[in-house]
Design an enzyme around this catalytic site. Sequence first.
Site, PDB file in Angstrom:
ATOM      1  N   HIS A 410      48.583  -1.980  40.436  1.00 59.50           N
ATOM      2  CA  HIS A 410      50.035  -1.467  40.751  1.00 59.50           C
ATOM      3  C   HIS A 410      51.117  -1.652  40.876  1.00 59.50           C
ATOM      4  CE1 HIS A 410      47.682   2.060  40.810  1.00 59.50           C
ATOM      5  NE2 HIS A 410      46.520   1.316  41.305  1.00 59.50           N
ATOM      6  N   LYS A 601      61.282  10.260  44.103  1.00 60.81           N
ATOM      7  CA  LYS A 601      60.314   8.941  44.601  1.00 60.81           C
ATOM      8  C   LYS A 601      60.705   8.332  46.255  1.00 60.81           C
ATOM      9  CE  LYS A 601      61.794   8.121  40.335  1.00 60.81           C
ATOM     10  NZ  LYS A 601      60.471   8.019  39.847  1.00 60.81           N
ATOM     11  N   ARG A 602      60.048   7.584  46.083  1.00 55.95           N
ATOM     12  CA  ARG A 602      60.777   6.791  47.717  1.00 55.95           C
ATOM     13  C   ARG A 602      61.740   6.164  47.411  1.00 55.95           C
ATOM     14  NH1 ARG A 602      56.304   6.463  51.669  1.00 55.95           N
ATOM     15  NH2 ARG A 602      57.845   4.788  52.350  1.00 55.95           N
ATOM     16  N   LYS A 607      63.897   0.719  42.535  1.00 54.50           N
ATOM     17  CA  LYS A 607      63.958   2.513  41.929  1.00 54.50           C
ATOM     18  C   LYS A 607      65.289   3.083  41.178  1.00 54.50           C
ATOM     19  CE  LYS A 607      59.879   4.105  44.116  1.00 54.50           C
ATOM     20  NZ  LYS A 607      58.845   4.332  42.742  1.00 54.50           N
ATOM     21  N   THR A 711      54.366   7.963  38.000  1.00 50.80           N
ATOM     22  CA  THR A 711      53.759   9.433  37.270  1.00 50.80           C
ATOM     23  C   THR A 711      54.588  10.508  37.568  1.00 50.80           C
ATOM     24  OG1 THR A 711      52.980   9.125  39.588  1.00 50.80           O
ATOM     25  CG2 THR A 711      51.438   8.521  38.270  1.00 50.80           C
ATOM     26  N   LYS A 715      54.739  13.982  35.111  1.00 48.75           N
ATOM     27  CA  LYS A 715      55.145  15.280  35.729  1.00 48.75           C
ATOM     28  C   LYS A 715      56.255  16.502  35.524  1.00 48.75           C
ATOM     29  CE  LYS A 715      52.632  13.490  40.117  1.00 48.75           C
ATOM     30  NZ  LYS A 715      53.440  13.269  41.604  1.00 48.75           N
TER      31      LYS A 715
HETATM   32  C1  LIG Z   1      53.810  12.062  41.576  1.00 51.11           C
HETATM   33  C2  LIG Z   1      54.964  11.462  43.114  1.00 51.11           C
HETATM   34  C3  LIG Z   1      55.152  10.401  43.527  1.00 51.11           C
HETATM   35  C4  LIG Z   1      55.369   9.346  42.896  1.00 51.11           C
HETATM   36  O1  LIG Z   1      56.324   8.764  41.533  1.00 51.11           O
HETATM   37  P1  LIG Z   1      56.963   8.233  40.792  1.00 51.11           P
HETATM   38  O2  LIG Z   1      58.639   9.377  40.546  1.00 51.11           O
HETATM   39  O3  LIG Z   1      56.382   7.797  40.255  1.00 51.11           O
HETATM   40  O4  LIG Z   1      56.948   7.198  42.096  1.00 51.11           O
HETATM   41  C5  LIG Z   1      55.658  10.607  44.854  1.00 51.11           C
HETATM   42  N1  LIG Z   1      55.624  11.280  45.797  1.00 51.11           N
HETATM   43  C6  LIG Z   1      55.103  12.410  45.649  1.00 51.11           C
HETATM   44  C7  LIG Z   1      54.862  13.836  46.232  1.00 51.11           C
HETATM   45  C8  LIG Z   1      54.031  12.636  44.224  1.00 51.11           C
HETATM   46  O5  LIG Z   1      53.856  13.952  44.161  1.00 51.11           O
END
Ligand SMILES: *Cc1c(COP(=O)(O)O)cnc(C)c1O
Length: 862
Positions: A410, A601-602, A607, A711, A715
Amino acid sequence: MTFSHLLRELVTVTRMSSDQVLAGQAPADETPSTEIHRYGPMTTPTHPLALAPVTAPPATVDGFVKEFLRELNTGQGVALSRSTVNDQYLALARTVRHYLMARWLETTRHQRETKEKAVGYLSAEYLLGRQLGNALLATDLGEIAEKAMAACGLDLVTLRAQEVEPGLGNGGLGRLAACFVDSLATMSIPCIGYGIRYEYGIFKQTFVDGRQVEQPDTWLSLGEPWGFPHPEAAVQVDFGGYTETYRDGDVERTRWVPSWNVLGLPYNYMVPGYQNGRVNTLRLWSAQATKAFDLAIFNAGDYAEAVRAQTFAENITKVLYPEDSTPQGKELRLQQQYFFVACSIRDFINQVMEPGFDLHDLPERVTFQLNDTHPVIAVPELMRILVDEHKWEWDEAWDVTKRCFAYTCHTLLPEALEVWPVDLLGRLLPRHLEIIYQINDAFLAEVRERFPNDELRARSMSIVTDYPDRSVRMAYLATVAGMKVNGVAALHSQLLADKVLPAFSEYWPEKFTNVTNGVTPRRFLRLANPWLSQLITDALGVGWVTDLDRLAELEPYAQDEDFRKAFREAKQTNKERLYALLRARDGIELSGDHLLDVMVKRLHEYKRQTLKILHIVSLYEQIIHERVDPTTITPRTVVFGAKAAPGYRLAKEIIYLINKVGETVNTDPRVAGRLQIAFPANYNVTLAEKLIPAADLSEQISLAGMEASGTGNMKFALNGALTIGTDDGANVEIRQLVGDDNFFGFGMTEPEVAALGASGYQPGSYYESNPQLKAAIDLIASGAFSGGDRNAFEPVVSNLLYHDRFMALADFASYVDAQAAVEAAYADQEAWSKMAILNVARTGFFSSDRSMRDYLSRIWRA
Ligand SMILES: *Cc1c(COP(=O)(O)O)cnc(C)c1O
């Protein structure tokens, strides 16, 4: 108690050596009475009901009300008139569980009978999100439940809001595991997800004066209706001690003499497929003290000491480590990893081990998919079971073991690749360490045979390394043992083979493959975005929910003016729903008809939330210095959501900067309300489900070559947001699918990043040569956002100017240009809507159902 208190206390208890805690104890011999393991009734039942198959309650409003009231009255023990919202929620959840239970029993019975090959998904994290809405959707009971609750004078929406989401994951990796088990159930593929039932999930984030403060996540405290324990299927897990050899006939064998143990108690969670009658299992393990601990209480006569020992055992599943992509190498973490895989492997073998079953056929019954390196200790564990317990020859055991595992990587960040010190492994799992050495010796012998006189190559591939400290490289172990190794997006799989594991991909080119991640359309489109879903269903019928490629049929609707209008109305409804939520949840007031620009995101340097904040500060700087008339810019609301690992100093400073910039910009009359910043605390799945459908613009701006897949990006695209993004992770595939005209690409490519890194990245040169960038950084450093304090953001500023591994300044100019293109495009609402609809129509590929098909054809059935 704050989260850091909790962690500190755990670490103190763990640091005491296990021998000290459990001095003088013999390993427990847990032999449950035979009664516990007897199946079925004692004599033949005579009542017809006892002979009938298990059935669900009638799926009618009356049937539902009856079940609900029975749960409330006899389960929860309250009358409706005296029940709290929590009572009502718990009774409702258990009612829905009743409907699922018959299908779950039927699925497990069917699985026992057909012995169809299953996926054993091993993941230390599952970021499930709330369960009730998804269970109602899967069973198609939504309308019935709504009417039933209304008939009881209750509001389904309010009850749903009472659910605390199980935050048993950090971010993308844990959410991926949750999407995958959803897809497998929906596709009627046998899968058992194995993981850890942390008592405290990911911490709850709060802000105090703009700084992150962590609180423990007490998700179990109000009751948890979805998990049900199966104590009779508990598994003993050993730790510590030493190994010894003994003679067994004329062979010499090794056995492990552990010094302490705990009990793994399984909790089952139902994973319902979407309206297909299938309910798979997610089995999460909770650690309990074994009888040895009770004995200790009795023998030692020191009650306090004995209770401390008990706490020691139960600490193992107490808390989820909050580090996302930077493992800390803590002993408790290794205990967690071994604990859950030892339970899971044992559990799976127990399930298939009926009379007549030959363990040599295990690879025909299961593939254990390793979600990152966290569960890799399962490899030596299976070897130990086969060689030590079943007394197999080494080669025989290795042949079976390596056909049972596949490994998903990952990351690309070197610091995220897990490494365990040999000392620690040897102390906690002495037998496993020996087995790892033996695997390594055999593997290196093979390498030396194939490449004689190439010791450098052999050393570069060694699972055990001496530098900087003697340790085990878990990714190498997984690669050697796994029948397949996959990355999680096309670019990532390429870089994984070329840069992270080049010697291995050369050695076994056919072992390496790609499976691009996906997200479940049930949760992230159908549930999260009912208005857009209705529009799609009106156009295409309902089939798209399980066949997301059908979104392609929306393509012509991009040209349809009425459809575009309806699409915009759905977006607007989602924005209003979000603003209402943020008002109630966070006291955040947002208003106006703005472009909604979202980065959630985190919080991590790679990032590049800093790049986003530099863009905001730059806009603000131009407004207050009157180089831009605020009434001419596109009104924009920027929403951030991000947790920082509690020990990640710089990430927390970036959070502080975002909050302080927000405070200043939001209250400055010169901005004339044309720019708003919101940073609701505690980003989680529940918030994601409200935020993503409302977004116009999705920020996916990591440095190229750093984000394995992402991911969140998928979304957003599926919900009709346009992406501003770098050529990184799955952004590359999103851009290819939606087309350059419907994607705001910017920044260096991965080869350009590599070249700049090699020639020496000098952030100062960008600062000096770009007046707009300089003005933005200078404004931050001037104290304009910190009440005149020029030092407040020194760590962030000096990192950007002198160190930044992730080259934010190098991509700033390109990012600002891309944002200008966004503004221009947004000015033409009809054109924007076309682009947004095309994003929805062209991203059906990112369904996790497609990911599962790829795993099946490339790995599980390859
Ligand atoms: C989808 C999701 C992530 C992943 O987000 P990235 O932008 O791909 O890092 C992290 N936290 C939550 C709550 C999510 O639903």
